[in-house]
Structures are given as structure tokens and as C-alpha cells.
Design a protein around this motif. Structure first.
Motif, PDB file in Angstrom:
ATOM      1  N   GLY A  86       0.821  -1.197   0.000  1.00 20.07           N
ATOM      2  CA  GLY A  86       0.000   0.000   0.000  1.00 20.07           C
ATOM      3  C   GLY A  86       0.862   1.257   0.000  1.00 20.07           C
ATOM      4  O   GLY A  86       2.050   1.199   0.320  1.00 20.07           O
ATOM      5  N   MET A  87       0.232   2.406  -0.364  1.00 20.60           N
ATOM      6  CA  MET A  87       0.947   3.683  -0.437  1.00 20.60           C
ATOM      7  C   MET A  87       0.089   4.803   0.151  1.00 20.60           C
ATOM      8  O   MET A  87      -1.135   4.755   0.065  1.00 20.60           O
ATOM      9  N   PHE A  88       0.762   5.824   0.694  1.00 14.80           N
ATOM     10  CA  PHE A  88       0.058   6.971   1.238  1.00 14.80           C
ATOM     11  C   PHE A  88       1.039   8.120   1.446  1.00 14.80           C
ATOM     12  O   PHE A  88       2.257   7.918   1.404  1.00 14.80           O
ATOM     13  N   SER A  89       0.491   9.305   1.662  1.00 13.56           N
ATOM     14  CA  SER A  89       1.253  10.461   2.143  1.00 13.56           C
ATOM     15  C   SER A  89       0.781  10.702   3.570  1.00 13.56           C
ATOM     16  O   SER A  89      -0.420  10.734   3.832  1.00 13.56           O
ATOM     17  N   ASP A  90       1.733  10.855   4.484  1.00 15.81           N
ATOM     18  CA  ASP A  90       1.331  11.073   5.880  1.00 15.81           C
ATOM     19  C   ASP A  90       0.852  12.514   6.085  1.00 15.81           C
ATOM     20  O   ASP A  90       0.853  13.326   5.149  1.00 15.81           O
ATOM     21  N   LYS A  91       0.430  12.823   7.285  1.00 17.02           N
ATOM     22  CA  LYS A  91      -0.144  14.139   7.556  1.00 17.02           C
ATOM     23  C   LYS A  91       0.875  15.267   7.439  1.00 17.02           C
ATOM     24  O   LYS A  91       0.520  16.434   7.453  1.00 17.02           O
ATOM     25  N   PHE A  92       2.153  14.924   7.254  1.00 15.98           N
ATOM     26  CA  PHE A  92       3.198  15.917   7.062  1.00 15.98           C
ATOM     27  C   PHE A  92       3.629  16.020   5.596  1.00 15.98           C
ATOM     28  O   PHE A  92       4.570  16.731   5.262  1.00 15.98           O
ATOM     29  N   TRP A 104       4.999   7.421   1.631  1.00 13.45           N
ATOM     30  CA  TRP A 104       5.401   6.129   2.182  1.00 13.45           C
ATOM     31  C   TRP A 104       4.864   4.999   1.312  1.00 13.45           C
ATOM     32  O   TRP A 104       3.796   5.135   0.712  1.00 13.45           O
ATOM     33  N   MET A 105       5.589   3.894   1.303  1.00 13.01           N
ATOM     34  CA  MET A 105       5.143   2.632   0.710  1.00 13.01           C
ATOM     35  C   MET A 105       5.371   1.557   1.765  1.00 13.01           C
ATOM     36  O   MET A 105       6.434   1.517   2.385  1.00 13.01           O
ATOM     37  N   VAL A 106       4.368   0.713   1.978  1.00 12.82           N
ATOM     38  CA  VAL A 106       4.496  -0.380   2.941  1.00 12.82           C
ATOM     39  C   VAL A 106       4.307  -1.680   2.177  1.00 12.82           C
ATOM     40  O   VAL A 106       3.379  -1.818   1.375  1.00 12.82           O
TER      41      VAL A 106
END
Length: 146
Positions: free
Chosen positions: A126-132, A136-138
Motif C-alpha cells: 500500500g501507499m500513502f502520504s502522511d499528515k506531514f 510512504w510505501m508499505v
């Protein structure tokens, strides 16, 4: 414990960049895949030859603990490409449970771009952009655990 590497994104010159990095660090690419190698799905529109030859994923080990990973961007993702912000932190978890825990905790308050799911290449990813605003890729690769 999970390992952390850098994942670099390029706008069509990934192969050139990784050939350069290989000339500096040495080593071999354990995997290099192109977009044309992806299984076709009903949602995907056929791609032209130039896009098909772009790098979908490449890995270059640069030490016992660290790999550089990368890909070319394309399609709907290309409009978000910005030089200087074209990297992600790649976490390779030791279990599916650890992958879910890290993904859920780090993505809280951020923007998920790809929920954790089984992929055609055999990993749970999975992939996302954190609140900052950090990308990220996990990943959890069950094949690597065997």
C-alpha cells in the motif's frame, strides 16, 4: 523488525538513473520490470510502446542492509511528479500484521493513495502520504519469507 529503503520516482529516465547508480555502487539488479510486463486489466487502457518500455520497478542493492528502488511515473500519476519530491520511504515489513500496523498508524490523518492489498507481483502493498506530506510505501512479500 521492518527494513527501510528509499524509493525514487522518475519522469521517464529511471533506467538511465539506475544505470548511473549501478556504475557508482556496483552490483546487479535482482529485478527490473517494465510497464509492458504488467498483466492487462479491463480498467487499464492500452499503453503506447514508449510508456510500455518505462520502468515499473527496479531494485539495486547498495549494501547488505540497503537498496535503492525506483520506477518511472506515468498515466494519472505523472501530473503529480515534482523533481525534489520524487521519493518515498519504502518499509518492508516482516509480517502482514506488521505491515497493517505500520500502514494504519503512519497514514492516520494523511491521504491513502493505494490501500493495503495483495498485488499481481505477489506482495501485500500500500501507499500513502502522511499528515506531514511525506510519501510512504508499505510492503510485505510472503515469497521472501519462505
Amino acid at each position: 523488525m521492518a527494513t527501510v529503503n528509499v524509493y525514487l520516482t522518475f519522469n521517464g529516465n529511471c533506467e538511465e538513473a539506475f544505470n548511473f547508480y549501478q556504475s557508482v555502487f556496483g552490483g546487479e539488479f535482482p529485478y527490473i520490470g517494465r510497464y509492458k510486463d504488467m498483466p492487462q486489466s479491463e480498467e487499464c487502457q492500452p499503453m503506447n510502446e514508449a510508456d510500455g518500455n518505462k520502468i515499473m520497478h527496479v531494485t539495486l542493492p547498495i549494501s547488505k542492509e540497503t537498496c535503492l528502488m525506483g520506477s518511472d511515473t506515468g498515466g494519472e500519476w505523472a501530473s503529480d511528479f515534482k523533481e525534489g519530491n520524487n521519493f518515498s520511504i519504502f518499509i518492508n515489513a516482516e509480517s502482514r500484521e506488521e505491515a497493517d500496523k505500520l500502514f494504519n498508524a503512519l497514514s492516520a490523518g494523511g491521504q491513502v493513495t493505494m490501500p493495503m492489498n495483495q498485488t499481481f507481483w505477489g506482495a501485500y502493498f500500500g501507499m500513502f502520504s502522511d499528515k506531514f506530506g511525506i510519501n510512504w510505501m508499505v510492503n510485505f512479500d510472503e515469497q521472501m519469507q519462505a
